[in-house]
Motif scaffolding. Sequence first.
Motif, mmCIF file in Angstrom:
data_model
loop_
_atom_site.group_PDB
_atom_site.id
_atom_site.type_symbol
_atom_site.label_atom_id
_atom_site.label_comp_id
_atom_site.label_asym_id
_atom_site.label_seq_id
_atom_site.Cartn_x
_atom_site.Cartn_y
_atom_site.Cartn_z
ATOM 1 N N TRP A 74 -0.475 13.457 12.064
ATOM 2 C CA TRP A 74 0.192 13.804 13.866
ATOM 3 C C TRP A 74 1.663 12.927 14.124
ATOM 4 O O TRP A 74 1.870 13.134 14.937
ATOM 5 N N GLY A 75 1.466 12.046 12.780
ATOM 6 C CA GLY A 75 2.654 10.869 12.914
ATOM 7 C C GLY A 75 1.966 9.080 13.072
ATOM 8 O O GLY A 75 2.152 8.718 12.913
ATOM 9 N N CYS A 76 0.546 9.071 12.786
ATOM 10 C CA CYS A 76 0.104 7.933 12.343
ATOM 11 C C CYS A 76 0.094 7.588 10.119
ATOM 12 O O CYS A 76 1.111 8.105 9.766
ATOM 13 N N ILE A 77 -0.201 6.469 10.460
ATOM 14 C CA ILE A 77 0.021 5.884 8.886
ATOM 15 C C ILE A 77 -1.206 5.999 8.350
ATOM 16 O O ILE A 77 -1.876 5.606 9.114
ATOM 17 N N ALA A 78 -1.930 6.825 6.995
ATOM 18 C CA ALA A 78 -2.644 7.016 6.672
ATOM 19 C C ALA A 78 -3.276 6.174 5.512
ATOM 20 O O ALA A 78 -2.069 6.317 4.305
ATOM 21 N N VAL A 79 -3.877 5.627 5.084
ATOM 22 C CA VAL A 79 -4.621 4.871 3.366
ATOM 23 C C VAL A 79 -5.752 4.982 3.094
ATOM 24 O O VAL A 79 -6.754 5.734 3.724
ATOM 25 N N SER A 80 -6.273 4.341 1.788
ATOM 26 C CA SER A 80 -7.091 4.750 1.562
ATOM 27 C C SER A 80 -8.760 4.648 2.416
ATOM 28 O O SER A 80 -8.399 3.440 3.257
ATOM 29 N N ASN A 81 -9.491 4.783 2.682
ATOM 30 C CA ASN A 81 -10.819 4.313 3.423
ATOM 31 C C ASN A 81 -10.911 2.334 2.698
ATOM 32 O O ASN A 81 -11.567 1.713 3.572
ATOM 33 N N ASP A 82 -10.947 2.111 1.990
ATOM 34 C CA ASP A 82 -11.356 0.847 0.905
ATOM 35 C C ASP A 82 -9.980 0.803 1.255
ATOM 36 O O ASP A 82 -10.235 -1.269 1.896
ATOM 37 N N GLU A 83 -9.063 0.794 1.651
ATOM 38 C CA GLU A 83 -8.001 -0.341 1.806
ATOM 39 C C GLU A 83 -7.655 -0.292 3.136
ATOM 40 O O GLU A 83 -7.304 -1.525 3.651
ATOM 41 N N MET A 84 -8.269 0.746 4.186
ATOM 42 C CA MET A 84 -8.887 0.563 5.531
ATOM 43 C C MET A 84 -9.373 -0.925 5.900
ATOM 44 O O MET A 84 -9.102 -1.795 6.682
ATOM 45 N N GLU A 85 -10.321 -0.984 4.832
ATOM 46 C CA GLU A 85 -11.708 -1.964 4.960
ATOM 47 C C GLU A 85 -10.450 -3.189 4.670
ATOM 48 O O GLU A 85 -11.078 -3.995 6.120
ATOM 49 N N ASN A 86 -10.359 -3.472 4.091
ATOM 50 C CA ASN A 86 -9.445 -4.828 3.513
ATOM 51 C C ASN A 86 -7.692 -4.602 4.878
ATOM 52 O O ASN A 86 -8.051 -6.208 5.339
ATOM 53 N N MET A 135 8.083 13.297 20.771
ATOM 54 C CA MET A 135 7.274 13.885 21.826
ATOM 55 C C MET A 135 6.113 14.121 20.756
ATOM 56 O O MET A 135 6.350 14.259 19.468
ATOM 57 N N GLU A 136 5.036 14.858 22.175
ATOM 58 C CA GLU A 136 4.173 14.522 21.472
ATOM 59 C C GLU A 136 3.762 16.091 20.786
ATOM 60 O O GLU A 136 4.551 17.371 20.875
ATOM 61 N N GLY A 137 3.233 15.912 19.661
ATOM 62 C CA GLY A 137 3.535 17.087 18.713
ATOM 63 C C GLY A 137 4.091 17.824 17.433
ATOM 64 O O GLY A 137 4.650 18.714 17.194
ATOM 65 N N ASP A 138 5.117 16.325 17.926
ATOM 66 C CA ASP A 138 6.276 16.902 16.214
ATOM 67 C C ASP A 138 5.948 16.407 15.655
ATOM 68 O O ASP A 138 6.928 16.497 14.316
ATOM 69 N N GLY A 139 4.631 15.884 15.245
ATOM 70 C CA GLY A 139 4.576 15.866 13.685
ATOM 71 C C GLY A 139 4.727 14.360 12.975
ATOM 72 O O GLY A 139 5.107 13.970 11.848
ATOM 73 N N LYS A 140 5.696 13.542 13.801
ATOM 74 C CA LYS A 140 6.545 12.609 13.134
ATOM 75 C C LYS A 140 6.069 10.972 13.410
ATOM 76 O O LYS A 140 5.228 10.735 14.807
ATOM 77 N N THR A 141 5.875 10.398 12.421
ATOM 78 C CA THR A 141 5.640 8.873 13.007
ATOM 79 C C THR A 141 6.675 8.029 13.603
ATOM 80 O O THR A 141 8.011 8.439 13.105
ATOM 81 N N TYR A 149 0.784 -1.065 0.163
ATOM 82 C CA TYR A 149 -0.177 0.268 -0.028
ATOM 83 C C TYR A 149 0.961 1.538 -0.056
ATOM 84 O O TYR A 149 1.685 1.372 0.906
ATOM 85 N N ASP A 150 0.118 2.307 -0.338
ATOM 86 C CA ASP A 150 0.888 3.510 -0.584
ATOM 87 C C ASP A 150 0.713 3.684 0.635
ATOM 88 O O ASP A 150 -0.891 4.208 0.937
ATOM 89 N N VAL A 151 1.454 5.188 1.661
ATOM 90 C CA VAL A 151 0.543 5.381 2.303
ATOM 91 C C VAL A 151 1.473 6.958 2.489
ATOM 92 O O VAL A 151 1.542 7.303 1.943
ATOM 93 N N PHE A 152 0.342 7.495 3.494
ATOM 94 C CA PHE A 152 0.902 8.716 4.592
ATOM 95 C C PHE A 152 1.134 9.144 5.591
ATOM 96 O O PHE A 152 0.915 7.693 6.622
ATOM 97 N N LEU A 153 2.342 9.981 5.880
ATOM 98 C CA LEU A 153 3.082 9.800 7.041
ATOM 99 C C LEU A 153 2.026 10.823 8.312
ATOM 100 O O LEU A 153 1.412 11.500 7.673
ATOM 101 N N GLY A 154 3.108 11.290 9.443
ATOM 102 C CA GLY A 154 3.227 12.843 9.633
ATOM 103 C C GLY A 154 3.456 14.218 9.016
ATOM 104 O O GLY A 154 4.860 13.248 7.798
ATOM 105 N N PHE A 155 3.420 14.977 9.444
ATOM 106 C CA PHE A 155 3.740 16.076 8.233
ATOM 107 C C PHE A 155 4.983 16.164 8.502
ATOM 108 O O PHE A 155 5.375 17.044 7.915
ATOM 109 N N ALA A 156 5.885 16.264 9.713
ATOM 110 C CA ALA A 156 7.272 16.131 9.926
ATOM 111 C C ALA A 156 8.045 14.468 9.751
ATOM 112 O O ALA A 156 8.233 14.089 10.289
ATOM 113 N N PRO A 157 7.789 14.009 8.990
ATOM 114 C CA PRO A 157 7.977 12.499 8.454
ATOM 115 C C PRO A 157 9.602 12.074 8.605
ATOM 116 O O PRO A 157 9.716 10.806 8.675
#
Length: 166
Positions: free
Chosen positions: A139-151, A71-77, A57-65
């Motif tokens: 904010w540090g999570c790993i995101a995919v599309s909703n369809d991919e997330m269901e699988n 620490m909390e709020g650093d935007g890193k995964t 899967y292609d993924v999106f990461l924290g805004f400061a990857p």
Amino acid sequence: MKRRHLILGGAAVATLGACGAPSKFKRYRGPEVTGVVVNKAERKMFLLSDSRVMKEYDVFLGFAPEGHKVMEGDGKTPEGVYRIDRRNPNSRFHLSLGISYPNAEDIRVATELGKSPGGEIFIHGQRHPMRKDSGDWTWGCIAVSNDEMENIYAMIKDGTPIAINP
């Protein structure tokens, strides 16, 4: 005449009930997912069965990857080896699987800096169900599309190890 209306009305109700929106909860009957690997630099996530790649899967990461979450709020995964430790069927981001961040080392490092390590790191779906996300935005999570997330939600069990690489 009344009996005919009752029968037709009952049939209509049964038919309309079957026309509801498809469930976001899918069933998976394939090989067991024994591990998850995320390569941050490539923006890729792999689901493994033993040493075989089952899905990519292609993924999106924290805004400061770049780099490991400190620490909390650093935007890193985070980077390291964790486990899938919980499920959230009512996530703001469609569905989500919790990652066991922070571990003892993460807590130690943040504490030495006088900071909180943060938490609530997940693999999850999109922000807006009708729009495709672009760029790193979490904010540090790993995101995919909703369809991919269901699988993914159907395939991965709690306790599955996840390695997050730079």
